[in-house]
Design a protein around this motif. Structure first.
Motif, PDB file in Angstrom:
ATOM      1  N   ALA A 150     -23.292  17.951  -5.545  1.00  0.00           N
ATOM      2  CA  ALA A 150     -23.063  19.353  -5.236  1.00  0.00           C
ATOM      3  C   ALA A 150     -23.347  19.614  -3.772  1.00  0.00           C
ATOM      4  O   ALA A 150     -24.081  18.874  -3.108  1.00  0.00           O
ATOM      5  CB  ALA A 150     -23.955  20.228  -6.122  1.00  0.00           C
ATOM      6  N   ALA A 151     -22.759  20.702  -3.249  1.00  0.00           N
ATOM      7  CA  ALA A 151     -22.966  21.043  -1.836  1.00  0.00           C
ATOM      8  C   ALA A 151     -24.440  21.260  -1.530  1.00  0.00           C
ATOM      9  O   ALA A 151     -24.925  20.913  -0.453  1.00  0.00           O
ATOM     10  CB  ALA A 151     -22.156  22.294  -1.484  1.00  0.00           C
ATOM     11  N   VAL A 152     -25.160  21.807  -2.497  1.00  0.00           N
ATOM     12  CA  VAL A 152     -26.576  22.095  -2.265  1.00  0.00           C
ATOM     13  C   VAL A 152     -27.404  20.812  -2.248  1.00  0.00           C
ATOM     14  O   VAL A 152     -28.527  20.797  -1.739  1.00  0.00           O
ATOM     15  CB  VAL A 152     -27.095  23.080  -3.330  1.00  0.00           C
ATOM     16  CG1 VAL A 152     -27.209  22.393  -4.687  1.00  0.00           C
ATOM     17  CG2 VAL A 152     -28.413  23.706  -2.915  1.00  0.00           C
ATOM     18  N   ALA A 153     -26.848  19.722  -2.778  1.00  0.00           N
ATOM     19  CA  ALA A 153     -27.587  18.460  -2.819  1.00  0.00           C
ATOM     20  C   ALA A 153     -27.273  17.557  -1.634  1.00  0.00           C
ATOM     21  O   ALA A 153     -27.834  16.474  -1.506  1.00  0.00           O
ATOM     22  CB  ALA A 153     -27.271  17.707  -4.114  1.00  0.00           C
ATOM     23  N   THR A 154     -26.382  18.002  -0.753  1.00  0.00           N
ATOM     24  CA  THR A 154     -25.967  17.210   0.409  1.00  0.00           C
ATOM     25  C   THR A 154     -26.613  17.770   1.665  1.00  0.00           C
ATOM     26  O   THR A 154     -26.430  18.940   1.988  1.00  0.00           O
ATOM     27  CB  THR A 154     -24.432  17.242   0.561  1.00  0.00           C
ATOM     28  OG1 THR A 154     -23.824  16.799  -0.653  1.00  0.00           O
ATOM     29  CG2 THR A 154     -23.987  16.360   1.713  1.00  0.00           C
ATOM     30  N   LEU A 155     -27.366  16.951   2.374  1.00  0.00           N
ATOM     31  CA  LEU A 155     -28.000  17.392   3.610  1.00  0.00           C
ATOM     32  C   LEU A 155     -26.950  17.637   4.686  1.00  0.00           C
ATOM     33  O   LEU A 155     -25.895  17.011   4.719  1.00  0.00           O
ATOM     34  CB  LEU A 155     -29.002  16.346   4.092  1.00  0.00           C
ATOM     35  CG  LEU A 155     -30.237  16.138   3.199  1.00  0.00           C
ATOM     36  CD1 LEU A 155     -31.094  15.001   3.728  1.00  0.00           C
ATOM     37  CD2 LEU A 155     -31.063  17.425   3.117  1.00  0.00           C
ATOM     38  N   SER A 156     -27.270  18.546   5.603  1.00  0.00           N
ATOM     39  CA  SER A 156     -26.304  18.945   6.631  1.00  0.00           C
ATOM     40  C   SER A 156     -25.829  17.754   7.460  1.00  0.00           C
ATOM     41  O   SER A 156     -24.645  17.645   7.779  1.00  0.00           O
ATOM     42  CB  SER A 156     -26.931  19.998   7.551  1.00  0.00           C
ATOM     43  OG  SER A 156     -28.098  19.484   8.187  1.00  0.00           O
ATOM     44  N   ALA A 157     -26.736  16.855   7.808  1.00  0.00           N
ATOM     45  CA  ALA A 157     -26.374  15.712   8.646  1.00  0.00           C
ATOM     46  C   ALA A 157     -25.541  14.682   7.889  1.00  0.00           C
ATOM     47  O   ALA A 157     -24.990  13.769   8.502  1.00  0.00           O
ATOM     48  CB  ALA A 157     -27.627  15.049   9.209  1.00  0.00           C
ATOM     49  N   ARG A 158     -25.442  14.819   6.559  1.00  0.00           N
ATOM     50  CA  ARG A 158     -24.674  13.894   5.735  1.00  0.00           C
ATOM     51  C   ARG A 158     -23.430  14.550   5.155  1.00  0.00           C
ATOM     52  O   ARG A 158     -22.807  14.000   4.248  1.00  0.00           O
ATOM     53  CB  ARG A 158     -25.534  13.387   4.572  1.00  0.00           C
ATOM     54  CG  ARG A 158     -26.855  12.761   4.985  1.00  0.00           C
ATOM     55  CD  ARG A 158     -26.656  11.407   5.578  1.00  0.00           C
ATOM     56  NE  ARG A 158     -27.917  10.753   5.906  1.00  0.00           N
ATOM     57  CZ  ARG A 158     -27.999   9.589   6.546  1.00  0.00           C
ATOM     58  NH1 ARG A 158     -26.898   8.975   6.927  1.00  0.00           N
ATOM     59  NH2 ARG A 158     -29.171   9.061   6.826  1.00  0.00           N
ATOM     60  N   SER A 159     -23.063  15.685   5.678  1.00  0.00           N
ATOM     61  CA  SER A 159     -21.969  16.469   5.092  1.00  0.00           C
ATOM     62  C   SER A 159     -20.687  16.301   5.888  1.00  0.00           C
ATOM     63  O   SER A 159     -20.653  16.549   7.093  1.00  0.00           O
ATOM     64  CB  SER A 159     -22.360  17.951   5.042  1.00  0.00           C
ATOM     65  OG  SER A 159     -21.225  18.761   4.797  1.00  0.00           O
ATOM     66  N   PHE A 160     -19.610  15.910   5.221  1.00  0.00           N
ATOM     67  CA  PHE A 160     -18.318  15.821   5.882  1.00  0.00           C
ATOM     68  C   PHE A 160     -17.792  17.211   6.257  1.00  0.00           C
ATOM     69  O   PHE A 160     -17.075  17.358   7.247  1.00  0.00           O
ATOM     70  CB  PHE A 160     -17.305  15.113   4.979  1.00  0.00           C
ATOM     71  CG  PHE A 160     -17.666  13.676   4.686  1.00  0.00           C
ATOM     72  CD1 PHE A 160     -18.074  12.822   5.697  1.00  0.00           C
ATOM     73  CD2 PHE A 160     -17.597  13.173   3.389  1.00  0.00           C
ATOM     74  CE1 PHE A 160     -18.408  11.497   5.436  1.00  0.00           C
ATOM     75  CE2 PHE A 160     -17.927  11.859   3.118  1.00  0.00           C
ATOM     76  CZ  PHE A 160     -18.335  11.023   4.141  1.00  0.00           C
ATOM     77  N   LYS A 161     -18.142  18.229   5.475  1.00  0.00           N
ATOM     78  CA  LYS A 161     -17.699  19.582   5.812  1.00  0.00           C
ATOM     79  C   LYS A 161     -18.377  20.083   7.082  1.00  0.00           C
ATOM     80  O   LYS A 161     -17.756  20.778   7.899  1.00  0.00           O
ATOM     81  CB  LYS A 161     -17.971  20.525   4.637  1.00  0.00           C
ATOM     82  CG  LYS A 161     -17.066  20.274   3.442  1.00  0.00           C
ATOM     83  CD  LYS A 161     -17.296  21.276   2.328  1.00  0.00           C
ATOM     84  CE  LYS A 161     -16.336  21.020   1.176  1.00  0.00           C
ATOM     85  NZ  LYS A 161     -16.546  21.949   0.037  1.00  0.00           N
ATOM     86  N   VAL A 162     -19.648  19.744   7.257  1.00  0.00           N
ATOM     87  CA  VAL A 162     -20.338  20.088   8.506  1.00  0.00           C
ATOM     88  C   VAL A 162     -19.700  19.331   9.667  1.00  0.00           C
ATOM     89  O   VAL A 162     -19.481  19.888  10.754  1.00  0.00           O
ATOM     90  CB  VAL A 162     -21.841  19.775   8.392  1.00  0.00           C
ATOM     91  CG1 VAL A 162     -22.526  19.879   9.750  1.00  0.00           C
ATOM     92  CG2 VAL A 162     -22.500  20.734   7.397  1.00  0.00           C
ATOM     93  N   GLN A 163     -19.366  18.051   9.453  1.00  0.00           N
ATOM     94  CA  GLN A 163     -18.700  17.272  10.497  1.00  0.00           C
ATOM     95  C   GLN A 163     -17.350  17.875  10.867  1.00  0.00           C
ATOM     96  O   GLN A 163     -16.919  17.792  12.024  1.00  0.00           O
ATOM     97  CB  GLN A 163     -18.516  15.832  10.025  1.00  0.00           C
ATOM     98  CG  GLN A 163     -19.819  15.058   9.883  1.00  0.00           C
ATOM     99  CD  GLN A 163     -19.627  13.733   9.167  1.00  0.00           C
ATOM    100  OE1 GLN A 163     -18.515  13.245   9.027  1.00  0.00           O
ATOM    101  NE2 GLN A 163     -20.725  13.161   8.682  1.00  0.00           N
ATOM    102  N   THR A 164     -16.695  18.500   9.909  1.00  0.00           N
ATOM    103  CA  THR A 164     -15.407  19.136  10.179  1.00  0.00           C
ATOM    104  C   THR A 164     -15.563  20.321  11.127  1.00  0.00           C
ATOM    105  O   THR A 164     -14.700  20.557  11.991  1.00  0.00           O
ATOM    106  CB  THR A 164     -14.767  19.604   8.862  1.00  0.00           C
ATOM    107  OG1 THR A 164     -14.578  18.469   8.001  1.00  0.00           O
ATOM    108  CG2 THR A 164     -13.425  20.274   9.102  1.00  0.00           C
TER     109      THR A 164
END
Length: 376
Positions: A150-164
């Motif tokens: 889930a999005a809440v279980a993914t850290l910001s530095a490990r998120s492809f959406k944040v990288q986008t």
């Protein structure tokens, strides 16, 4: 408080800021970031959403650095869901309160560098090692897939959406604060080139529950390609050493991108920007055979074919035109077949059909030059 946030649109807004910004900061300091959808997560999300809803007017200007510091600090610790809110806060503050925030940029750029430095590990963590991908491919048909994180279980530095989202904000910062470019381009650009060159698993090997994450990865790579092509406008000499790597990565992305119209369209637009730079278009010459394949250009999906063929063939015609004196007879044959077929295709716009006719007219010279070449 969140339900009564409309108070910010009244004359009480200055008093609200003076009273509640310290309280918001205290809450974010006291309540740690979460990787579960619990009460603490919702409290932090409510605070960040209120920061995102603050009107960016003269009343907020005295507090702009305070709000930016809160959002940047939260960004490092947050999960994906809340991190995306932090990014919106950071983007809007820089857009509305430049240039007073010029000297507050470095913490965010440090975060971006850390994201790109760890992206290879992130890909491995999400999709597994190649051997694990093969194991997943051979999974028994009756076995049910696990749930995607889930999005809440993914850290910001490990998120492809944040990288986008990161390349868009870095592009804004470079546009607003030009002095940042020379110091940061030397560190960010190699990391970005490495990121877009990551292949990951093939789409067919990705389990169903991870296909959304795979699409997010490719979307992040395409956004990064767009940023690299933006740098060509004024800093081509910095990108020049990476010319071949960028060209290989773009062709590989055309092959591996899922059939998402907006993602593939952005990639084609960025590719045309590379083609418009004379020193960089030669990087595609070695990949013409792959680009003459329509499936590589526009993908398999009907929506992509319908929406992207005009843009794709416009790009391909431009590339073939620049290469016309270096084409082999086999390449000329494929190009003539492809573009003459398009002339007969009534679903393509007239302007694209005229481009195809003009290209074939120019190819006559290429054929004529090889009339006495025994190797051809």
């Amino acid at each position: 408080m969140r339900d009564a946030i409309e108070v910010v649109n009244t004359s009480e807004y200055p008093k609200f800021l003076s009273a509640f910004l310290p309280a918001f900061g205290a809450v974010l300091d006291a309540v740690p970031a979460q990787t579960e959808d619990n009460v603490e997560h919702k409290v932090r999300k409510s605070v960040l959403e209120m920061l995102n809803k603050l009107p960016h007017n003269e009343h907020l200007r005295p507090h702009d650095k305070t709000v930016l510091a809160m959002a940047t600090k939260a960004l490092r610790a947050e999960n994906e869901e809340n991190a995306l809110v932090c990014l919106r806060v950071i983007f809007d503050l820089h857009r509305n309160f430049r240039p007073s925030l010029e000297f507050e940029v470095e913490p965010f750029l440090e975060f971006v560098r850390s994201v790109y430095e760890n992206v290879e590990e992130t890909v491995t963590r999400v999709f597994g090692e190649p051997a694990a991908a093969e194991t997943a491919k051979e999974k028994k048909k009756g076995e049910k897939d696990a749930e995607a994180p889930a999005a809440v279980a993914t850290l910001s530095a490990r998120s492809f959406k944040v990288q986008t989202e990161c390349p868009l904000i870095v592009m804004l910062l470079f546009q607003l604060y030009a002095r940042l470019i020379p110091a940061n381009i030397t560190t960010l650009l190699p990391l970005m080139v490495k990121m877009i060159s990551l292949k990951g698993p093939s789409f067919q090997d990705v389990p169903a529950h991870l296909r959304g994450a795979y699409g997010d990865l490719k979307g992040a790579q395409v956004k990064t390609v767009s940023f690299v092509t933006y740098l060509l406008r004024g800093y081509a000499e910095s990108v020049q050493p990476h010319r071949d790597a960028v060209s290989v990565s773009i062709v590989e992305l055309l092959r591996s991108c899922p059939d998402n119209v907006s993602t593939r369209k952005e990639l084609l637009v960025a590719t045309r920007h590379v083609l418009s730079a004379p020193d960089f278009r030669r990087g595609f010459y070695a990949h013409l055979d792959a680009l003459l394949d329509e499936q590589t250009l526009v993908g398999d999906g009907a929506a992509c074919r319908d929406a992207l063929r005009p843009l794709a063939y416009s790009f391909l015609a431009e590339l073939v035109h620049h290469m016309r004196l270096e084409l082999s007879m086999a390449q000329i044959q494929r190009a003539v077949y492809l573009f003459s077929r398009n002339v007969q295709d009534g679903t393509l716009p007239l302007s694209i059909q005229m481009t195809c006719v003009r290209l074939m007219h120019h190819l006559v010279e290429s054929i004529f030059r090889r009339r006495n070449d025994p190797a051809q």
